[in-house]
Design a protein around this motif. Structure first.
Motif, PDB file in Angstrom:
ATOM      1  N   ASN A  48      34.600   4.242   0.238  1.00 46.43           N
ATOM      2  CA  ASN A  48      33.350   4.895   0.574  1.00 46.43           C
ATOM      3  C   ASN A  48      33.321   6.338  -0.285  1.00 46.43           C
ATOM      4  O   ASN A  48      34.155   6.739  -0.797  1.00 46.43           O
ATOM      5  CB  ASN A  48      32.800   4.789   1.872  1.00 46.43           C
ATOM      6  N   GLY A  49      31.967   6.926  -0.381  1.00 44.70           N
ATOM      7  CA  GLY A  49      31.820   8.032  -0.963  1.00 44.70           C
ATOM      8  C   GLY A  49      30.942   8.116  -2.103  1.00 44.70           C
ATOM      9  O   GLY A  49      30.791   9.141  -2.639  1.00 44.70           O
ATOM     10  N   LEU A  52      25.957   9.786  -2.282  1.00 44.09           N
ATOM     11  CA  LEU A  52      25.397  10.883  -1.499  1.00 44.09           C
ATOM     12  C   LEU A  52      24.227  11.824  -2.181  1.00 44.09           C
ATOM     13  O   LEU A  52      23.591  12.229  -1.559  1.00 44.09           O
ATOM     14  CB  LEU A  52      26.723  11.932  -1.301  1.00 44.09           C
ATOM     15  N   GLU A  58      26.281   7.532   2.598  1.00 38.17           N
ATOM     16  CA  GLU A  58      27.545   7.422   1.906  1.00 38.17           C
ATOM     17  C   GLU A  58      27.557   5.877   1.832  1.00 38.17           C
ATOM     18  O   GLU A  58      27.880   5.028   2.785  1.00 38.17           O
ATOM     19  CB  GLU A  58      28.668   8.245   2.870  1.00 38.17           C
ATOM     20  N   LEU A  59      27.904   5.269   0.644  1.00 41.73           N
ATOM     21  CA  LEU A  59      27.861   3.982   0.477  1.00 41.73           C
ATOM     22  C   LEU A  59      29.324   3.638  -0.221  1.00 41.73           C
ATOM     23  O   LEU A  59      29.949   4.603  -0.654  1.00 41.73           O
ATOM     24  CB  LEU A  59      27.050   3.513  -0.460  1.00 41.73           C
ATOM     25  N   THR A  60      29.882   2.404   0.089  1.00 43.04           N
ATOM     26  CA  THR A  60      30.874   1.755  -0.806  1.00 43.04           C
ATOM     27  C   THR A  60      30.699   1.661  -2.237  1.00 43.04           C
ATOM     28  O   THR A  60      29.205   1.263  -2.630  1.00 43.04           O
ATOM     29  CB  THR A  60      31.531   0.642  -0.151  1.00 43.04           C
ATOM     30  N   GLU A  63      28.475  -1.824  -2.215  1.00 44.31           N
ATOM     31  CA  GLU A  63      27.032  -1.603  -1.863  1.00 44.31           C
ATOM     32  C   GLU A  63      26.144  -0.550  -2.498  1.00 44.31           C
ATOM     33  O   GLU A  63      25.083  -1.110  -2.788  1.00 44.31           O
ATOM     34  CB  GLU A  63      27.226  -0.631  -0.452  1.00 44.31           C
ATOM     35  N   LEU A 301      31.688  11.445 -10.617  1.00 40.42           N
ATOM     36  CA  LEU A 301      30.786  10.829  -9.747  1.00 40.42           C
ATOM     37  C   LEU A 301      29.889   9.788 -10.192  1.00 40.42           C
ATOM     38  O   LEU A 301      29.060  10.098 -11.332  1.00 40.42           O
ATOM     39  CB  LEU A 301      29.812  12.017  -8.878  1.00 40.42           C
TER      40      LEU A 301
ATOM     41  N   THR B  49      37.854   1.400   4.538  1.00 41.84           N
ATOM     42  CA  THR B  49      37.502   0.297   4.145  1.00 41.84           C
ATOM     43  C   THR B  49      38.751  -0.714   3.791  1.00 41.84           C
ATOM     44  O   THR B  49      39.805  -0.135   3.616  1.00 41.84           O
ATOM     45  CB  THR B  49      36.953   0.638   2.809  1.00 41.84           C
ATOM     46  N   SER B 111      30.584  -5.153   3.109  1.00 38.48           N
ATOM     47  CA  SER B 111      30.148  -4.155   2.279  1.00 38.48           C
ATOM     48  C   SER B 111      29.611  -4.836   1.148  1.00 38.48           C
ATOM     49  O   SER B 111      29.383  -4.076   0.106  1.00 38.48           O
ATOM     50  CB  SER B 111      31.067  -3.048   2.057  1.00 38.48           C
TER      51      SER B 111
END
Lengths: 417, 114
Positions: A48-49, A52, A58-60, A63, A301, B49, B111
């Motif tokens: 995740n991270g 943002l 905060e998504l994987t 996702e 990012l 995760t 996820s």
């Protein structure tokens, strides 16, 4: 077949470019993707991270990709999966092949290049030693472990402290491997600080700065790795060898923008980024061909990839309906400490209120000021407490400052406060 | 006084936490840094995760995550819960894979769609 916008690559850059092009009113858009699904490298980045900045949560990786695939579903964008682009002609004809549709030549009014990166390999950095099994790039190991379900080592040494290497140090540990060391040639880490903390420190994995692998031993499989300290010229220091008994080496030693198509299309390249030279709207030297994401310059990012690619997609849609950008060109020059900038060229007339310039510095610095100069004239400046090569910098230059420029270039330079 | 690097976002602010002043945090860039600094020294937590086996999907593994942060000390117990899980496609993002991880109230959730 004629399209308004053809997008090459269905990773985060291509997805964002497609969504933006559709929103800007381009009618016939296609994404060409060589893998069996959209999302690109995000699908294997299960940590995740992400998101943002863009989604404010905060998504994987999967996702984050899923959100864009969902957005894309609400548009008329066509997707060609399992399809490989062979060449982009100067006439903006894209030649591609797939087992389902065979060979096709697709004509685009505009084209977006969003092919991303591939990893540097052992060959690219010339590690001496035997050539046994058990040496992987970190991203390849990530795909094996996270998508294909193959665990690829029990005792691991990681070379390079790039983010993928750090993330894989944690991942391999969680899956039961012992990560013995993360070895970095530079005297500083090349990954994000947060990843040093949550991937190495959390699991007591030692980071060896100013060290490198000087020998790999093993007949069938890796058996031993020799790590040596390096001096200030990055030359190994004899007598400083540490031997690790391990079966696996993961390499996280940098990414190479995948620009074979760009080069063969005759697009002007920047030696510093290994990507195309781009204007403020991400257009390359060939009018109507745009680039975005890691194929232009390597990002830290995905959120920034998304923002950049939306600009490229929107500009590609405008070009497709005949709104070409033009006007005099300002060259962005690099001053002290700055290794490259994106964009490299700015057309003032095409800047609405502000233009974002991205760059990296060549070392770790504290209490610096970024200055934008027209010759000796200071146009604007931005303070930074902390700068590092592993952290991409972004400045936003207001158009009013660009309008004051007398010469044909501006310089971005970093000075001590 | 303890120096920390904030891991809430990629910015990586350099925090200083003063244990003697009720964990007062300085050096933060946003309010989440204050929470992180305090929590990291009192009850450190992480979102974890991983992946689980899946049949009939486009890949052999389905990515999963804890739907909230769990205590750092429970990470290996939480991981062990996934060893025996085997799902069958289709699975929707957010679907609970393992509920209530070791009494924390947090769940392992899918996820992605697969």
């Amino acid at each position: 077949m004629k399209y308004d916008v053809i997008i090459i690559g269905g990773g985060p850059a291509g997805l964002a470019a497609a969504c933006a092009a559709s929103e800007k009113g381009a009618k016939k858009i296609v994404i060409i993707e060589r893998d069996k699904e959209l999302g690109g490298i995000l699908n294997q980045c299960i940590h995740n991270g992400f998101g943002l900045h863009y989604f404010k949560e905060e998504l994987t990786g999967p996702e984050y990709a899923g959100r864009f695939v969902e957005m894309l579903r609400k548009t008329d964008v066509e997707v060609k999966l399992d399809t490989m682009v062979l060449e982009v002609g100067q006439d903006k004809v894209v030649h591609c092949i797939s087992t389902r549709e065979g060979y096709q030549a697709l004509e685009g009014r505009s084209i977006v290049l969003s092919m991303g990166c591939r990893e540097r390999t052992r060959g690219a950095i010339a590690i001496p030693g035997d050539r046994p099994a058990g040496i992987f790039t970190a991203g390849a190991a990530q795909r094996y472990v996270n998508m294909e379900g193959w665990m690829c080592g029990k005792r691991v040494v990681i070379l390079g402290s790039g983010d993928i290497g750090l993330i894989m140090a944690r991942r391999m540990t969680l899956e039961g491997a012992k990560v013995l060391a993360c070895v970095e040639l530079c005297p500083y880490s090349n990954g994000l600080n947060r990843n040093i903390v949550q991937c190495l420190n959390d699991y007591n994995i030692p980071l060896y700065l100013s060290h490198t692998i000087t020998d790999i031993q093993g007949k069938e499989r890796v058996e031993k790795v020799v790590v040596s300290k390096v001096d200030e010229n990055r030359a190994p220091i004899p007598g400083s060898e540490i031997v690790f008994d391990c079966d696996t080496v993961l390499l996280s030693v940098g990414l190479i923008p995948e620009n074979e198509l760009t080069r063969s299309a005759g697009i002007a390249m920047d030696r510093r980024t290994n990507g195309a030279i781009v204007f403020e709207n991400m257009e390359t030297s060939v009018p109507g061909v745009f680039g975005c994401g890691n194929v232009v310059h390597v990002h830290d990012l995905v959120d920034f990839v998304t923002a950049e690619s939306m600009r490229a997609g929107a500009a590609a849609a405008q070009y497709a309906v005949g709104q070409e950008a033009g006007g005099p060109v300002l060259e962005v020059k690099t001053g002290n400490c700055v290794t490259y900038t994106v964009p490299q060229h700015i057309r003032r007339e095409n800047v609405e209120k502000t233009v974002e310039v991205f760059f990296r510095v060549d070392n770790v610095y504290r209490d610096m000021v970024i200055q934008v100069k027209d010759g000796e004239n200071l146009l604007c400046q931005f303070k930074r407490e902390h700068m590092a090569p592993g952290e991409m910098e972004k400045i936003v230059i207001p158009r009013v400052h660009l309008d004051k420029v007398q010469g044909e270039n501006i310089t971005i330079t970093v000075e001590k406060q | 006084m303890t120096n920390l690097i904030c891991i809430v976002c990629p910015k990586g602010c350099h925090l200083a936490v003063d244990e003697e002043k009720d964990f007062e945090v300085t050096g933060f860039g946003c309010a989440r840094g204050v929470d992180y600094g305090k929590k990291e020294l009192t009850n450190p937590t992480r979102v974890i995760t991983s992946t689980v086996k899946i049949q009939g999907g486009i890949h052999k593994r389905l990515p999963v995550k804890t739907d909230r942060d769990i205590p750092k000390g429970m990470i290996s117990q939480a991981m062990a819960l996934l060893d025996t899980v085997e799902l069958t496609s289709p699975v929707k993002v957010g679907e609970v894979v393992v509920p209530d991880i070791c009494g924390t109230g947090a769940a392992w959730v899918a996820s992605r769609d697969m």
